[in-house]
Design an enzyme around this catalytic site. Structure first.
Site, PDB file in Angstrom:
ATOM      1  N   GLU A 166       0.915  -1.236  -0.073  1.00  0.00           N
ATOM      2  CA  GLU A 166       0.004  -0.048   0.018  1.00  0.00           C
ATOM      3  C   GLU A 166       0.730   1.221   0.151  1.00  0.00           C
ATOM      4  O   GLU A 166       0.811   2.076   1.059  1.00  0.00           O
ATOM      5  CB  GLU A 166      -0.897   0.034   1.188  1.00  0.00           C
ATOM      6  CG  GLU A 166      -1.946  -0.924   1.230  1.00  0.00           C
ATOM      7  CD  GLU A 166      -2.966  -0.955   2.212  1.00  0.00           C
ATOM      8  OE1 GLU A 166      -2.577  -0.221   3.236  1.00  0.00           O
ATOM      9  OE2 GLU A 166      -4.306  -1.564   2.041  1.00  0.00           O
ATOM     10  N   GLU A 325      -6.573  -7.682  -0.290  1.00  0.00           N
ATOM     11  CA  GLU A 325      -7.038  -7.833   1.212  1.00  0.00           C
ATOM     12  C   GLU A 325      -8.363  -7.453   1.563  1.00  0.00           C
ATOM     13  O   GLU A 325      -8.742  -6.430   0.844  1.00  0.00           O
ATOM     14  CB  GLU A 325      -6.198  -6.787   2.085  1.00  0.00           C
ATOM     15  CG  GLU A 325      -4.779  -6.720   2.310  1.00  0.00           C
ATOM     16  CD  GLU A 325      -4.165  -5.645   3.236  1.00  0.00           C
ATOM     17  OE1 GLU A 325      -4.732  -4.956   3.817  1.00  0.00           O
ATOM     18  OE2 GLU A 325      -2.734  -5.767   2.625  1.00  0.00           O
ATOM     19  N   GLU A 373      -2.462  -3.577  15.742  1.00  0.00           N
ATOM     20  CA  GLU A 373      -3.525  -4.469  15.063  1.00  0.00           C
ATOM     21  C   GLU A 373      -3.991  -5.671  15.604  1.00  0.00           C
ATOM     22  O   GLU A 373      -4.799  -6.317  15.369  1.00  0.00           O
ATOM     23  CB  GLU A 373      -3.217  -4.608  13.676  1.00  0.00           C
ATOM     24  CG  GLU A 373      -2.833  -3.404  12.709  1.00  0.00           C
ATOM     25  CD  GLU A 373      -2.490  -3.661  11.321  1.00  0.00           C
ATOM     26  OE1 GLU A 373      -3.189  -2.666  10.520  1.00  0.00           O
ATOM     27  OE2 GLU A 373      -1.875  -4.721  11.053  1.00  0.00           O
ATOM     28  N   LYS A 374      -3.902  -5.645  16.764  1.00  0.00           N
ATOM     29  CA  LYS A 374      -4.239  -6.822  17.751  1.00  0.00           C
ATOM     30  C   LYS A 374      -5.855  -6.971  17.799  1.00  0.00           C
ATOM     31  O   LYS A 374      -6.445  -8.105  18.126  1.00  0.00           O
ATOM     32  CB  LYS A 374      -3.578  -7.002  19.058  1.00  0.00           C
ATOM     33  CG  LYS A 374      -3.880  -5.953  20.003  1.00  0.00           C
ATOM     34  CD  LYS A 374      -3.128  -6.018  21.412  1.00  0.00           C
ATOM     35  CE  LYS A 374      -3.070  -4.806  22.017  1.00  0.00           C
ATOM     36  NZ  LYS A 374      -2.564  -3.828  21.396  1.00  0.00           N
TER      37      LYS A 374
HETATM   38  C1  GLA Z   1      -3.757  -2.376   5.279  1.00  0.00           C
HETATM   39  C2  GLA Z   1      -2.711  -2.758   5.171  1.00  0.00           C
HETATM   40  C3  GLA Z   1      -2.495  -4.020   6.210  1.00  0.00           C
HETATM   41  C4  GLA Z   1      -3.403  -3.719   7.539  1.00  0.00           C
HETATM   42  C5  GLA Z   1      -4.681  -3.309   7.069  1.00  0.00           C
HETATM   43  C6  GLA Z   1      -5.570  -3.278   8.394  1.00  0.00           C
HETATM   44  O1  GLA Z   1      -4.578  -2.650   4.346  1.00  0.00           O
HETATM   45  O2  GLA Z   1      -1.966  -3.269   4.097  1.00  0.00           O
HETATM   46  O3  GLA Z   1      -0.995  -4.366   6.553  1.00  0.00           O
HETATM   47  O4  GLA Z   1      -2.440  -2.808   8.325  1.00  0.00           O
HETATM   48  O5  GLA Z   1      -4.680  -2.140   6.310  1.00  0.00           O
HETATM   49  O6  GLA Z   1      -6.933  -2.809   7.918  1.00  0.00           O
END
Ligand code: GLA
Length: 689
Positions: A166, A325, A373-374
């Site tokens: 990203e 994702e 992100e847990k």
């Molecule tokens: C993005 C990132 C991931 C993660 C997600 C969480 O898409 O690519 O690494 O952080 O967000 O929603």
């Protein structure tokens, strides 16, 4: 495969995921085994097999483990997990791990950290802490990429390369001295000489004339509005600078391997991310891949999902793309992270497939135990397998296997192709988002979504295209707030309408050229003649105010004072300072028609207007007589159609439809009952519709 020009890489992937010779849709997600003791890995692969996972992205945020100190590499754990995945028949989208430089790197090379517009140098300790222009970052990223590509190019598990992650996400736009130097180089290439730059930036205004290149800076914080063309060029430069990083890493990988290369996009790229022009970037992708997260509190978030999926298909030139994702349930980064209701995940995943994704991957496989992100959901939740999420993951794996035959097909409409294009130029959006405009309520994204939503509600599929694309195959083209258009874009749109097309132009479109200079004459300067209107003044509405129109209900946000000059007035403003001015017009031009919509119509009025323009342009819904909450989309290949029905409503829906529902395996026998929240994918022969 070594081509990056036609986005054909998705076919390569589905072929490499084949079971018994037939291509398979991708199913899996980001896999971060380094966050867990190795004892868990056996359980991971066992459960991946149970769910039918066939593709995982590995190593995305692993730089600090793979290169624990400068030039010292440790690939032991990565070797072991790739071998284990291979032994279990699970393919790998291998990352080059350059998204997050390790602390040793940022500590040793502090100049590589980005600087804000206020002059604050960011620290490390989160992720993506680097400046795209930093030679140290580029050198280190290239060295790591070289190591990974050379080591794993022939690993039998690897089928695809995942560059970085990203681009622009959590990656502070960089206003450092390094960026200033890079910006000047970029500007010299664009303008050649300072005189041309001064002319393009309109520097006679407010005594901003530059007399030497060294004087030029990024648009750092100043007393008030910084030169808008400077801001626009800086957005273009920032996107290009990141793209240079991607291209350099992709070139290293391609020198070793023929597997497709991608980086994951972020849909409409909202929020505080760096500007990235995905239309330009997608030309460099072998597979266009996208990440999508629902805004959980948006009551029509499934429509935003549909719009994003359609936009991603636009970047992929209509070809299949990869959902890299999405989330099984809640995310962790919204104000209130609402978990998905039972069945919502399946609807979301299959909505993406219905709109051209040849797979559905998640962030992430196993929900993290530690770190920021847990509280983000995963395919395998903290609570284990006796859970709603896990059961639905297994169910989705089964559903995707039953839909394997859809891979490689394209999205179609009632005529056998998509008949409507919505324009979404990056420069038009960036330009419209600049400061000191007539109204803060005018929003390119919101207006684009309103139009997409109207077609969505009408059951009419839409593509997203650019103003400069070949539009001749579309019966209807909508330009929502295309504020900034190049001369080439204006000429292309005029040519489209004059040669028989139907062009709908919304307010605040065709206002400026590519330097953000007003197109002079009656508004909208680029289209006044084509539309047959002469508008003279913008009259934005107050917050919450609306204005009654003679047809199509009410307008919000915007109205204009002016008159028709050849166009037929379909609706006029009936009250207030612009009373009597046209609000919606239609004008014959050449063998086509051009429509102007000088306000933001509420959904009911939008639907009425759509009836008019779709009837004029012979655009039909995919199917008629569907309940309002049932979304329909179609993919087609070699004479077969797959029609996706997705029930977003709380009630059962009865549909007259013939064919086999691939999810249940049943022949509908002419009638299908779709449970509340249910999904069906009906295969039929093209001749039937
Ligand atoms: C993005 C990132 C991931 C993660 C997600 C969480 O898409 O690519 O690494 O952080 O967000 O929603």
């Amino acid at each position: 495969m070594d081509t990056n020009t036609d986005n054909a890489g998705m076919d390569y992937i589905t072929a490499r995921l084949a079971t018994e010779g037939s291509p398979a849709l991708a199913f899996g997600g980001d896999y971060n085994p380094e966050q867990w003791p190795e004892e868990t890995w056996d359980e991971d692969v066992r459960l991946m097999r149970e769910a039918g996972v066939n593709l995982v992205s590995v190593g995305i945020f692993s730089w600090s483990l793979l290169e624990p100190s400068e030039g010292v590499y440790d690939f032991g754990w990565l070797d072991r997990i790739l071998d284990l995945l291979h032994a279990n028949g699970i393919r790998v989208d291998l990352a080059n791990a350059t998204a997050s430089p390790p602390p040793w790197f940022s500590h040793k090379y502090p100049q590589s950290l980005p600087v804000t517009a206020d002059g604050v140098r960011h620290s490390y300790g989160s992720r993506q802490a680097f400046a795209a222009s930093s030679p140290d970052y580029r050198r280190a990223a290239a060295a790591l990429t070289e190591q990974i590509a050379a080591r794993y190019k022939d690993h039998p598990a690897v089928v695809m390369w995942h560059i970085h992650n990203e681009y622009g996400c959590h990656n502070q736009p960089d206003f450092s001295d390094g960026a200033a130097a890079g910006f000047r180089r970029w500007l010299e290439r664009r303008y050649g000489g300072l005189e041309d730059l001064n002319a393009a930036w309109g520097t006679a205004f407010w005594s901003q004339r530059y007399s030497a290149w060294d004087e030029i800076l990024p648009p750092r914080t100043s007393g008030t509005w910084v030169n808008p063309t400077q801001q626009l060029d800086f957005a273009r430069y920032s996107s290009d600078e990141l793209l240079e990083c991607y291209k350099a890493e992709a070139a290293i990988i391609r020198s070793h391997s023929g597997h497709p290369v991608t980086t994951n996009f972020m849909g409409f790229n909202m929020g505080l991310h760096q500007p990235v022009d995905y239309w330009r970037w997608s030309e460099e992708m072998d597979v266009v891949s996208n990440d999508h997260y629902l805004i959980s509190e948006d009551p029509r978030n499934f429509q935003e999902l549909a719009a994003t999926a359609d936009l991603t298909r636009g970047w992929a030139n209509g070809k299949p793309w990869l959902l890299m994702e999405h989330s099984t349930s809640a995310v962790n980064w919204q104000p209130r992270n609402i978990a998905k209701a039972p069945g919502e995940m399946l609807r979301n995943s299959l909505q993406h497939v219905a709109r051209g994704a040849d797979g559905a991957l998640f962030f992430q496989w196993r929900a993290s135990r530690a770190g920021a992100e847990k509280f983000h959901s995963g395919m395998l939740p903290h609570a284990g397998t006796d859970t709603k999420v896990w059961r639905e993951v297994v169910q989705l794996g089964r559903a995707l296997r039953s839909l394997a035959e859809v891979s490689g097909s394209v999205v179609t409409g009632a005529s056998g192709r998509v008949d409507v294009a919505i324009l979404h130029d990056t420069d038009a959006r960036w330009g419209s988002e600049l400061d000191s405009h007539p109204s803060i309520d005018s929003s390119n994204i919101a207006e684009t979504r309103r139009w997409h939503d109207a077609f969505y509600r009408a059951g009419i599929p839409t593509d997203f295209r650019r103003s400069t694309d070949d539009l001749s195959g579309y019966r209807l083209v909508v330009a929502p707030m295309q504020y900034l258009l190049s001369d080439a874009g204006v000429a292309n749109l005029a040519g489209y309408a004059q040669s028989g097309g139907h062009l709908v132009v919304s307010y605040f479109s065709g206002i400026v050229d590519e330097n953000d200079h007003i197109r002079l004459g009656s508004y909208p300067g680029a289209f006044s003649k084509l539309l047959g209107v002469q508008m003279e003044e913008f009259f934005p509405l107050r917050a919450g105010e609306s204005v009654r129109l003679s047809s199509f209900g009410t307008g919000t946000c915007w109205q204009e004072l002016g008159k028709a000059a050849g166009a037929e007035v379909l609706a006029a403003v009936t009250e207030g300072p612009a009373a009597g001015s046209p609000a919606v017009t239609r004008h014959r031009t050449g063998s086509g028609r051009a429509y102007y919509v000088a306000t933001s119509l509420a959904p009911a009025g939008m639907a009425e207007l759509l009836d008019v323009v779709c009837s004029d342009s012979a655009v039909q819904p995919l199917l008629t007589g569907l309940p309002a909450d049932v979304e329909v989309a179609r993919r087609s290949k070699n004479g077969t159609d797959w029609t996706f029905f997705i029930n977003h409503g709380a009630g059962e829906a009865r549909l007259d439809v013939n064919g086999v529902d691939l999810l249940s395996g049943d022949d509908t026998g002419g009638a299908l009952t779709l449970a509340a929240g249910g999904v069906a994918v009906v295969r039929s022969q093209t001749s039937i519709h």
